[in-house]
Design an enzyme around this catalytic site. Structure first.
Site, PDB file in Angstrom:
ATOM      1  N   PRO A  13       0.787  -1.226   0.000  1.00  0.00           N
ATOM      2  CA  PRO A  13       0.000   0.000   0.000  1.00  0.00           C
ATOM      3  C   PRO A  13       0.827   1.287   0.000  1.00  0.00           C
ATOM      4  O   PRO A  13       1.867   1.375   0.661  1.00  0.00           O
ATOM      5  CB  PRO A  13      -0.825  -0.101   1.285  1.00  0.00           C
ATOM      6  CG  PRO A  13      -0.129  -1.097   2.124  1.00  0.00           C
ATOM      7  CD  PRO A  13       0.525  -2.060   1.184  1.00  0.00           C
ATOM      8  N   ASN A  14       0.311   2.231  -0.747  1.00  0.00           N
ATOM      9  CA  ASN A  14       0.840   3.602  -0.859  1.00  0.00           C
ATOM     10  C   ASN A  14       2.123   3.708  -1.690  1.00  0.00           C
ATOM     11  O   ASN A  14       2.591   4.813  -1.949  1.00  0.00           O
ATOM     12  CB  ASN A  14       1.066   4.224   0.544  1.00  0.00           C
ATOM     13  CG  ASN A  14      -0.216   4.249   1.357  1.00  0.00           C
ATOM     14  OD1 ASN A  14      -1.224   4.775   0.888  1.00  0.00           O
ATOM     15  ND2 ASN A  14      -0.210   3.668   2.535  1.00  0.00           N
ATOM     16  N   ARG A  40       5.215  10.942  -2.451  1.00  0.00           N
ATOM     17  CA  ARG A  40       4.921  10.556  -1.059  1.00  0.00           C
ATOM     18  C   ARG A  40       6.160  10.775  -0.177  1.00  0.00           C
ATOM     19  O   ARG A  40       7.182  10.101  -0.377  1.00  0.00           O
ATOM     20  CB  ARG A  40       4.524   9.077  -1.030  1.00  0.00           C
ATOM     21  CG  ARG A  40       4.328   8.531   0.346  1.00  0.00           C
ATOM     22  CD  ARG A  40       4.259   7.020   0.345  1.00  0.00           C
ATOM     23  NE  ARG A  40       4.032   6.547   1.681  1.00  0.00           N
ATOM     24  CZ  ARG A  40       4.258   5.312   2.103  1.00  0.00           C
ATOM     25  NH1 ARG A  40       4.708   4.406   1.253  1.00  0.00           N
ATOM     26  NH2 ARG A  40       4.020   4.980   3.329  1.00  0.00           N
ATOM     27  N   TYR A  96      11.216   8.643   1.282  1.00  0.00           N
ATOM     28  CA  TYR A  96      11.148   7.579   0.264  1.00  0.00           C
ATOM     29  C   TYR A  96      11.826   7.949  -1.059  1.00  0.00           C
ATOM     30  O   TYR A  96      11.872   7.118  -1.967  1.00  0.00           O
ATOM     31  CB  TYR A  96       9.686   7.196   0.016  1.00  0.00           C
ATOM     32  CG  TYR A  96       9.020   6.636   1.260  1.00  0.00           C
ATOM     33  CD1 TYR A  96       9.474   5.461   1.849  1.00  0.00           C
ATOM     34  CD2 TYR A  96       7.941   7.295   1.857  1.00  0.00           C
ATOM     35  CE1 TYR A  96       8.889   4.953   2.997  1.00  0.00           C
ATOM     36  CE2 TYR A  96       7.337   6.780   3.006  1.00  0.00           C
ATOM     37  CZ  TYR A  96       7.815   5.622   3.566  1.00  0.00           C
ATOM     38  OH  TYR A  96       7.236   5.110   4.704  1.00  0.00           O
ATOM     39  N   ASN A 149       8.120  -5.670  -1.021  1.00  0.00           N
ATOM     40  CA  ASN A 149       8.008  -4.514  -0.128  1.00  0.00           C
ATOM     41  C   ASN A 149       6.541  -4.453   0.271  1.00  0.00           C
ATOM     42  O   ASN A 149       5.710  -3.910  -0.455  1.00  0.00           O
ATOM     43  CB  ASN A 149       8.449  -3.219  -0.805  1.00  0.00           C
ATOM     44  CG  ASN A 149       8.429  -2.049   0.180  1.00  0.00           C
ATOM     45  OD1 ASN A 149       7.893  -2.157   1.290  1.00  0.00           O
ATOM     46  ND2 ASN A 149       9.020  -0.928  -0.221  1.00  0.00           N
ATOM     47  N   ALA A 157       3.233  -0.946   4.739  1.00  0.00           N
ATOM     48  CA  ALA A 157       2.675  -0.974   6.107  1.00  0.00           C
ATOM     49  C   ALA A 157       2.205  -2.361   6.515  1.00  0.00           C
ATOM     50  O   ALA A 157       2.208  -2.688   7.716  1.00  0.00           O
ATOM     51  CB  ALA A 157       1.534   0.030   6.219  1.00  0.00           C
ATOM     52  N   GLU A 179      12.759  -9.490   1.448  1.00  0.00           N
ATOM     53  CA  GLU A 179      12.022  -8.330   1.959  1.00  0.00           C
ATOM     54  C   GLU A 179      12.830  -7.063   1.698  1.00  0.00           C
ATOM     55  O   GLU A 179      14.027  -7.028   2.013  1.00  0.00           O
ATOM     56  CB  GLU A 179      11.792  -8.523   3.465  1.00  0.00           C
ATOM     57  CG  GLU A 179      11.087  -7.362   4.148  1.00  0.00           C
ATOM     58  CD  GLU A 179      10.949  -7.578   5.666  1.00  0.00           C
ATOM     59  OE1 GLU A 179      11.312  -8.671   6.165  1.00  0.00           O
ATOM     60  OE2 GLU A 179      10.491  -6.645   6.339  1.00  0.00           O
ATOM     61  N   HIS A 238      12.803  -2.675   1.923  1.00  0.00           N
ATOM     62  CA  HIS A 238      12.210  -1.396   2.327  1.00  0.00           C
ATOM     63  C   HIS A 238      13.112  -0.275   1.845  1.00  0.00           C
ATOM     64  O   HIS A 238      14.347  -0.371   1.959  1.00  0.00           O
ATOM     65  CB  HIS A 238      12.068  -1.296   3.848  1.00  0.00           C
ATOM     66  CG  HIS A 238      11.207  -2.371   4.413  1.00  0.00           C
ATOM     67  ND1 HIS A 238       9.835  -2.336   4.318  1.00  0.00           N
ATOM     68  CD2 HIS A 238      11.522  -3.531   5.030  1.00  0.00           C
ATOM     69  CE1 HIS A 238       9.340  -3.438   4.875  1.00  0.00           C
ATOM     70  NE2 HIS A 238      10.341  -4.182   5.307  1.00  0.00           N
ATOM     71  N   ARG A 250      13.053   4.306  12.576  1.00  0.00           N
ATOM     72  CA  ARG A 250      11.848   5.140  12.548  1.00  0.00           C
ATOM     73  C   ARG A 250      10.965   4.836  13.772  1.00  0.00           C
ATOM     74  O   ARG A 250      11.470   4.376  14.786  1.00  0.00           O
ATOM     75  CB  ARG A 250      11.126   4.922  11.214  1.00  0.00           C
ATOM     76  CG  ARG A 250      12.005   5.302  10.015  1.00  0.00           C
ATOM     77  CD  ARG A 250      11.293   5.087   8.708  1.00  0.00           C
ATOM     78  NE  ARG A 250      10.104   5.916   8.603  1.00  0.00           N
ATOM     79  CZ  ARG A 250       9.136   5.731   7.702  1.00  0.00           C
ATOM     80  NH1 ARG A 250       9.249   4.749   6.829  1.00  0.00           N
ATOM     81  NH2 ARG A 250       8.102   6.519   7.669  1.00  0.00           N
TER      82      ARG A 250
HETATM   83  C1  DQA Z   1       8.297   0.951   3.732  1.00  0.00           C
HETATM   84  C2  DQA Z   1       8.415   1.136   5.254  1.00  0.00           C
HETATM   85  C3  DQA Z   1       7.080   0.925   5.931  1.00  0.00           C
HETATM   86  O1  DQA Z   1       7.206   1.127   7.339  1.00  0.00           O
HETATM   87  C4  DQA Z   1       6.053   1.896   5.403  1.00  0.00           C
HETATM   88  O2  DQA Z   1       4.781   1.643   5.975  1.00  0.00           O
HETATM   89  C5  DQA Z   1       5.975   1.938   3.925  1.00  0.00           C
HETATM   90  C6  DQA Z   1       7.203   1.817   3.145  1.00  0.00           C
HETATM   91  C7  DQA Z   1       9.606   1.327   3.013  1.00  0.00           C
HETATM   92  O3  DQA Z   1       9.760   0.932   1.863  1.00  0.00           O
HETATM   93  O4  DQA Z   1      10.452   2.029   3.574  1.00  0.00           O
HETATM   94  O5  DQA Z   1       4.914   2.146   3.351  1.00  0.00           O
HETATM   95  O6  DQA Z   1       8.030  -0.410   3.460  1.00  0.00           O
END
Ligand code: DQA
Length: 146
Positions: free
Chosen positions: A13-14, A21, A26, A78, A81, A102, A104, A111
């Protein structure tokens, strides 16, 4: 259909909003920018990439199952959240024999506290975090050698 080993790159998501964003966290690259770069790198590595994004947990679960059924070489995940909340995604990763890396963009451990727990890490083959979009390229390189 390509006969090259397939690496699926699944985004939660997002991440469709990358580029605009919270760019201080990011970066300014869009998911399309990342996809384009991975395509080029995949060609050099002799693998095929299939990059997808969804804001819906169940889509990600279904795609992990699909990775197993098409015998993907690896999945780069990835989960955004959902990393911190989703037992369903963790169970899907554990249920398949395809290795999952995984990724990120940010370093969740540097964080907020609620980002420190990953449901995915205990069942992932490896974890790359905090290196921005470069993390996807590093994961692809690793995936190609698995
Ligand atoms: C994320 C880190 C997560 O905590 C966050 O909710 C994201 C992006 C990252 O790529 O840094 O949406 O996965």
């Amino acid at each position: 259909m390509s006969d090259k080993p397939l690496v699926m790159v699944l985004n939660g998501p997002n991440l469709n909003l990358l580029g605009t964003r919270e760019p201080d966290i990011y970066g300014t690259e869009t998911l399309d920018d990342i996809a384009g770069r991975l395509e080029d790198e995949a060609r050099e590595l002799g693998v095929a990439v299939d990059l997808r994004q969804s804001n819906h947990e169940g889509h990600l679960v279904d795609w992990l199952h699909e990775a197993a059924s098409v015998e993907a070489r690896a999945v780069i995940l990835n989960a955004a959240a959902y990393t911190h909340t989703s037992v369903a995604l963790r169970d899907a990763v554990a249920a398949i024999s395809v290795p999952v890396i995984e990724v990120h963009l940010s370093n969740p451990h540097a964080r907020e506290r609620f980002r420190h727990r990953s449901h995915i890490s205990p069942v992932a083959r490896g974890v790359i975090a905090g290196l921005g979009a470069e993390g996807y390229s590093l994961a692809l390189r690793a995936a190609a050698t698995l």
